[in-house]
Structures are given as structure tokens and as C-alpha cells.
Design an enzyme around this catalytic site. Structure first.
Site, short mmCIF file in Angstrom:
data_model
loop_
_atom_site.label_atom_id
_atom_site.label_comp_id
_atom_site.label_asym_id
_atom_site.label_seq_id
_atom_site.Cartn_x
_atom_site.Cartn_y
_atom_site.Cartn_z
N LYS A 211 0.83 -1.20 0.00
CA LYS A 211 0.00 0.00 0.00
C LYS A 211 0.87 1.26 0.00
O LYS A 211 0.66 2.17 -0.79
CB LYS A 211 -0.89 -0.03 1.24
CG LYS A 211 -1.75 1.19 1.43
CD LYS A 211 -2.58 1.01 2.70
CE LYS A 211 -3.21 2.30 3.13
NZ LYS A 211 -4.00 2.15 4.36
N GLU A 217 11.01 -4.72 3.37
CA GLU A 217 11.03 -6.14 3.01
C GLU A 217 10.51 -6.34 1.59
O GLU A 217 11.09 -7.07 0.78
CB GLU A 217 10.15 -6.95 3.98
CG GLU A 217 10.69 -7.06 5.40
CD GLU A 217 10.21 -5.94 6.29
OE1 GLU A 217 9.86 -4.85 5.78
OE2 GLU A 217 10.19 -6.14 7.52
N GLY A 268 -4.15 -1.95 6.11
CA GLY A 268 -3.47 -3.15 5.60
C GLY A 268 -4.09 -4.44 6.07
O GLY A 268 -4.39 -5.33 5.27
N ARG A 269 -4.34 -4.56 7.37
CA ARG A 269 -4.83 -5.84 7.91
C ARG A 269 -6.30 -6.09 7.57
O ARG A 269 -6.83 -7.16 7.83
CB ARG A 269 -4.62 -5.89 9.41
CG ARG A 269 -5.19 -4.71 10.19
CD ARG A 269 -4.65 -4.70 11.61
NE ARG A 269 -5.02 -3.51 12.36
CZ ARG A 269 -4.37 -2.37 12.33
NH1 ARG A 269 -3.29 -2.25 11.56
NH2 ARG A 269 -4.74 -1.34 13.07
N GLU A 355 -2.93 -6.21 16.24
CA GLU A 355 -2.48 -4.91 15.75
C GLU A 355 -3.61 -3.89 15.91
O GLU A 355 -3.37 -2.71 16.15
CB GLU A 355 -2.06 -5.02 14.28
CG GLU A 355 -1.12 -3.91 13.85
CD GLU A 355 -0.42 -4.21 12.53
OE1 GLU A 355 0.80 -4.07 12.46
OE2 GLU A 355 -1.11 -4.58 11.57
N HIS A 386 -3.24 -32.84 20.21
CA HIS A 386 -2.11 -33.69 20.60
C HIS A 386 -0.92 -32.83 21.01
O HIS A 386 0.21 -33.31 21.04
CB HIS A 386 -1.74 -34.61 19.43
CG HIS A 386 -2.86 -35.51 19.05
ND1 HIS A 386 -3.00 -36.79 19.55
CD2 HIS A 386 -3.95 -35.31 18.26
CE1 HIS A 386 -4.10 -37.34 19.07
NE2 HIS A 386 -4.69 -36.45 18.29
N LYS A 501 10.66 -0.38 13.33
CA LYS A 501 11.06 -0.16 11.93
C LYS A 501 12.15 0.92 11.87
O LYS A 501 13.14 0.77 11.17
CB LYS A 501 9.86 0.35 11.12
CG LYS A 501 8.95 -0.70 10.58
CD LYS A 501 8.01 -0.06 9.56
CE LYS A 501 6.87 -0.97 9.19
NZ LYS A 501 5.88 -0.34 8.33
C1 G6Q Z 1 -1.46 -3.51 8.69
C2 G6Q Z 1 -0.20 -2.85 8.89
C3 G6Q Z 1 1.01 -3.55 8.30
C4 G6Q Z 1 1.17 -3.35 6.79
C5 G6Q Z 1 2.56 -3.83 6.37
C6 G6Q Z 1 2.78 -3.72 4.88
O1 G6Q Z 1 -2.52 -3.05 9.02
O2 G6Q Z 1 -0.29 -1.54 8.48
O3 G6Q Z 1 1.01 -4.92 8.57
O4 G6Q Z 1 0.18 -4.02 6.08
O5 G6Q Z 1 3.53 -3.11 7.06
O6 G6Q Z 1 2.61 -2.41 4.46
P1 G6Q Z 1 2.58 -2.03 2.95
O7 G6Q Z 1 1.37 -2.65 2.33
O8 G6Q Z 1 2.52 -0.53 2.92
O9 G6Q Z 1 3.84 -2.57 2.33
#
Ligand code: G6Q
Length: 551
Positions: A211, A217, A268-269, A355, A386, A501
């Protein structure tokens, strides 16, 4: 601007529930799990039944939870979220200040969606996806050698990985023939290598999902994958897709075969049903299956507007969580799917819940005087039985559990052994666990005594298919935001992940030898970071060279 809700402990209904929590329903007593109770404590929406007779509630507590829902205005807040209120904010302090409109991504079936602009944007992206997928299907879109694309590598992390990956694994049974998807999320080079090494890159698409378009990463893995394509004599721009926010550094269609967008009003989540999940799912399952997932999610989103808690599964689950967590003192919740296909669903919920609700201040910026989000964890059953179920049955910690099961298997490949199918064995185990946790067992031998009164709920649907998966996803999303409304916290930001971060970038700058102003400033944190790197054997004999250099 909407007024934030009231703090939980300012609600009269909460105080009444505190009184009731001194004598919660005894599931071990005679008649504590009467058949009439098991039949009545059941609520259904979008094809999913929630069985909650094995929770420590009775009609009086349920009335109290209804009063709590009414007094906190949780449904009004949920509705105003769906209509585009700016809920991602902390009153009076700098915050993200955003709308929260993931529900608009699936409010695309009605001529009058609650947030028309956002739903139109979702429709526009879906229309682009449909064209792209049909070009793949009718083979107008092929590789440089005229062959079809068979594989797609989804690169993303956090919200851009967990939800999409959980959905993809859940839907493996519905995959189109000759379509495979793979995921790279960790910046661990072994992760990327393990995925890329087995692929015919010439027939592979890479879907880069971020996003922000700035995530270390994801950008690192994108470059790594681009290098692999270049080394194989292929032009990455003809194989790479982008899903990103408009105007992000990744919003550069010249570098990608296709670009799809998500918008800043989708966290994002909560983004699995936006293009973040839809591009990969569309490739793997086809466009119609994506629409089915959205339809299931939309049906649950609409059911979640119901004010009667006994008819609203996500609201009832949210209230039961508050009951167990704030009033009966349980600190964690386990989500235990009796479906191997939901292998990564708990991991997705872990992010979504922790989160969102791992917060310590109210929406006014005041410290919380009560517990917020629980620790969520889980693994598929029966495997967990188990392993860690011992603690759930007899440990000192009280772990409320949410079981998820399906009446029918996905493939329908099953046989009768000793007069029952494997699917029946699976479900019998699920229900037996719920029963055992509730009723316990007396025994003269203390080691074989089960205290019982360990609360659980059961979510059960006919079959794990695209529709029920969408409904299940939306059920949990709604549950999680409703809990946040009840706790009066902002469930939509994630400041807690920022500091780590920032410090990782600082340590990387030290490792790269760029420890000049302003990266090494001699602050306590920088000195500790440098010392930690040295202790970990990552710096050899090097000393800091910045303006805050200590020697
Ligand atoms: C979710 C967070 C986080 C995010 C990641 C990836 O709600 O904001 O998990 O989705 O850090 O972010 P980008 O999509 O911006 O790479």
C-alpha cells in the site's frame, strides 16, 4: 466529525455486568448444559452458525451484554464506519485521520452502497482485474515465447501478505487447473530463494503488493526477484504486477505489466478483500470465485448491522470476548479451526486482532483503565489436541476458545471407517472438545480432574467455499472493530510497529558503514544499538564514526 464512544468503565451496563460476573453461569452444574440451552444459544448469519451454550453466560448476562451494546452505541459506530466516518484518529492528537472503509470493497452488489465513492473505486478496480484475468484466460496475454502464465508469486508483508495467504491456502481446493501461487514476505533471502528456484520464470507473474510502496522487506524482495528475471534474460516489466496506493513510490505503471490500486481508507490488515488479495486470488481461482468471496463478506457485513445481539454473530462474539476478557479475567483467546485449509487463518486473525486492539489509550488519548485486546493464537485441530490442548483443559490460565468447523469437507473424498467418515471424526472431535472444556470431569485423582467451566464458542458452516470464507473473514473483521468500539480505542492505526522499523533502519545504516551524521548521534539508543550489533558479532572491531562518536 463523530464523537468517540464512551469508555467501557463509564457505562452503567458495564457495572451491572461486573456484579453478574461474580456468579457466572456454572456449566458443570446439573442442567448447566441442558439440551434446551444448547438448542437456544445459537445464532446464524450468512450461512454461519454460532453456538454459544458453552460460554459462561445465561439470559440475564445476555440481557446485560445487550444493554452494553446499546449504551456504547456499538452498532451506530459500526454503521458510521461503513458510511465513511473518520474513525482512524485520536481526538486532539496527531493521528492518521482516515476513514475506515474496507467494507466498501464488498458493498458492490447494491445499487445504493453506504459509501458510494469508495464502492465505485472498488468496482473500477474489479473491472480492471476482470479484463486482466480474461486476457490470461483467452490467452491474449502471454509470455515472450507465446506461452501462458502458470505461476504467480505474491510479494508483500504484514497486511499485504497474511490475509491474502490465509485465503489462498483456504481456497486451494478451488484452484484453476495449471495455476499455482507462491508467497514471499520475509526479507530472509532464503525465503525468496526457496520460492524462486523451483519456478519457470518465463511463465511466472510477480505481484508486488504494498500500500505504501515503501516497505523495506517488499521492496528488497521485489529487487531480488527482478534480478532473478533479468539474470534469466527476461524483462521484469513484462512479468511484474503492482498493487499499491495511488501516488505511492510504486505507482509507476511503466515498471509493471498492470497496476492495481487500493486506497488510504483501507487498513493493511483489513485489505484482503481489496486488490491486495483479489489479484492473486483472481489468478488462482478465477474472477467468479473472487466475487463469491466478496458476496459472503458483504452478507456478513450487513448481518453485522443487526442491533439484537442474539441475532448478530460478530457482535455477540465481540461481547463474549469482553465478558471473558474484561469481566472473567481471561487474557488470551485461541482460534482453533477444524479444517486444515484454515492453517494460516489464525495467523491472519492474530495480526487483525492484536495490531488493531493492542492499544493502551482511549480515542481521547487517555490511558485505559481496563484491559484492551487479548492475545490471540491458534492452530488447526485435531493436531492441536495432541499438543497444547493440555494447558487449555488443565492449565492455570483460562483460555476461551473459538472453534471453527464445517459439516462437509472441501473435496468430498472420504471413506467410512468404523461407520464414520473422517469428516465426522473431525467434527466429533471439535464438539467433544467444547463439551469437555465446559463440563469438566470429577475424579478422586487430582491429576485426572478437569475443572470445567472453560468457555468456548463454535462457529460452524456447511462447507469451506469462497462464499463461507468471505463471510468468516468479515465476521472476524467486524468482531474485532466492534471490540475496539466497546473499549473506546482506535483499532485502525499501528504506531506500535513504527519504533522497531525506525531502529532497524538505524542499525542497517551502522552495518552499511554510513554511521555519519545524522545516523549515529551518540544518543543512548544509538549507543545501545551499536553495542548490541557488536555483541551480536555484526560489526567486528568497527567503532562509530558519526558526530556522536564515543571514542
Ligand atoms: C497492517 C499494517 C502492516 C502493513 C505492512 C505492509 O494493518 O499496516 O502490517 O500491512 O507493514 O505495508 P505495505 O502494504 O505498505 O507494504
Amino acid at each position: 466529525m463523530p464523537t468517540p464512544g464512551k469508555d467501557l468503565d463509564r457505562l452503567a451496563a458495564y457495572h451491572r455486568l461486573q456484579e453478574l460476573s461474580r456468579t457466572p453461569h456454572d456449566l458443570t452444574a446439573a442442567g448447566g448444559l441442558a439440551p434446551e440451552r444448547l438448542a437456544r444459544y445459537r445464532c446464524r448469519a450468512a450461512g454461519i452458525d454460532l453456538l454459544y451454550a458453552t460460554q459462561r453466560v445465561d439470559d440475564t448476562v445476555l440481557d446485560g451484554l445487550q444493554a452494553l451494546a446499546d449504551e456504547s452505541g456499538v452498532i451506530d459506530q459500526f454503521l458510521s464506519m461503513k458510511q465513511g466516518a473518520v474513525l482512524n484518529r485520536i481526538e486532539g492528537f496527531a493521528s492518521e485521520n482516515r476513514q475506515v472503509l474496507h467494507t466498501a470493497c464488498r458493498d458492490i452488489f447494491s445499487p445504493q452502497p453506504l459509501a458510494p465513492e469508495a464502492s465505485q473505486q472498488a468496482r473500477d478496480e474489479l473491472a480492471k482485474l476482470r479484463v486482466f484475468l480474461s486476457e490470461l484466460d483467452n490467452q491474449t496475454l502471454r509470455n515472450g515465447k507465446g506461452e501462458t502464465f502458470t505461476d504467480l508469486v505474491h510479494i508483500g508483508i504484514g497486511g499485504s501478505d497474511l490475509g491474502p495467504r490465509a485465503l489462498s491456502i483456504a481456497m486451494a481446493a478451488y484452484r484453476l487447473p495449471q495455476r499455482r501461487v507462491h508467497f514471499i514476505s520475509n526479507v530472509d533471502p532464503d525465503d525468496a530463494h526457496a520460492v524462486l528456484q523451483g519456478l519457470d520464470l518465463s511463465r511466472t507473474l510477480v505481484n508486488v503488493v504494498s500500500k505504501s510502496g515503501t516497505t523495506l522487506e517488499t521492496l528488497t524482495n521485489e529487487e531480488l526477484a527482478r534480478a532473478a528475471f533479468t539474470n534469466a534474460g527476461l524483462d521484469p516489466n513484462r512479468h511484474f504486477l503492482a498493487v499499491t496506493g495511488t501516488g505511492s513510490p510504486m505507482d509507476n505503471p511503466d515498471r509493471y505489466l498492470r497496476s492495481f490500486y487500493m486506497f488510504d481508507y483501507i487498513g493493511g490488515r483489513y485489505s484482503a478483500t481489496s486488490m491486495v488479495g483479489a489479484v492473486m486470488l483472481g489468478f488462482a481461482l478465477g474472477y467468479d470465485a473472487v466475487i463469491e468471496i466478496l458476496r459472503g463478506a458483504n452478507d456478513m457485513d450487513r448481518a453485522a448491522e443487526e442491533r439484537d445481539i442474539r441475532k448478530n454473530p460478530p457482535l455477540l462474539l465481540a461481547l463474549l470476548c469482553v465478558w471473558n476478557h474484561n469481566l472473567l479475567g481471561c487474557e488470551t483467546v485461541a482460534v482453533l479451526p477444524y479444517s486444515q485449509a484454515l492453517l494460516r487463518f489464525p495467523a491472519h486473525l492474530q495480526q487483525c486482532e492484536m495490531e488493531s486492539n493492542g492499544k493502551s489509550i482511549t480515542r481521547n488519548g487517555d490511558p485505559l483503565r481496563y484491559a484492551s485486546g487479548p492475545i490471540l493464537w491458534g492452530e488447526p485441530g485435531t493436531n492441536g489436541q495432541h499438543a497444547f490442548y493440555q494447558l487449555i483443559h488443565q492449565g492455570t490460565a483460562l483460555v476461551p476458545t473459538e472453534f471453527i468447523g464445517f459439516r462437509h469437507s472441501q473435496y468430498g473424498q472420504d471413506i467410512l471407517i468404523k461407520e464414520t467418515t473422517s469428516q465426522e471424526k473431525l467434527l466429533a472431535n471439535l464438539l467433544a472438545q467444547s463439551l469437555a472444556l465446559a463440563t469438566g470431569q470429577e475424579n478422586d485423582n487430582p491429576n485426572q480432574r478437569f475443572s470445567g467451566n472453560r468457555p468456548s464458542s463454535v462457529l460452524i458452516a456447511d462447507r469451506l467455499d469462497p462464499y463461507s470464507l468471505g463471510a468468516l473473514l468479515a465476521l472476524y473483521e467486524a468482531k474485532i472493530v466492534m471490540q475496539g468500539f466497546l473499549w473506546n480505542i482506535n483499532s485502525f492505526d499501528q504506531e506500535g510497529v513504527q519504533l522497531g522499523k525506525v531502529l532497524a533502519n538505524r542499525l542497517l545504516a551502522h552495518m552499511a558503514g554510513r554511521s555519519k551524521d545524522p545516523n549515529y548521534d551518540g544518543s543512548e539508543t544509538d549507543r545501545a544499538g551499536w553495542a548490541l550489533l557488536k555483541a551480536a558479532g555484526m560489526l567486528g572491531d568497527r567503532e562509530p564514526r558519526g558526530k556522536g562518536q564515543s571514542s
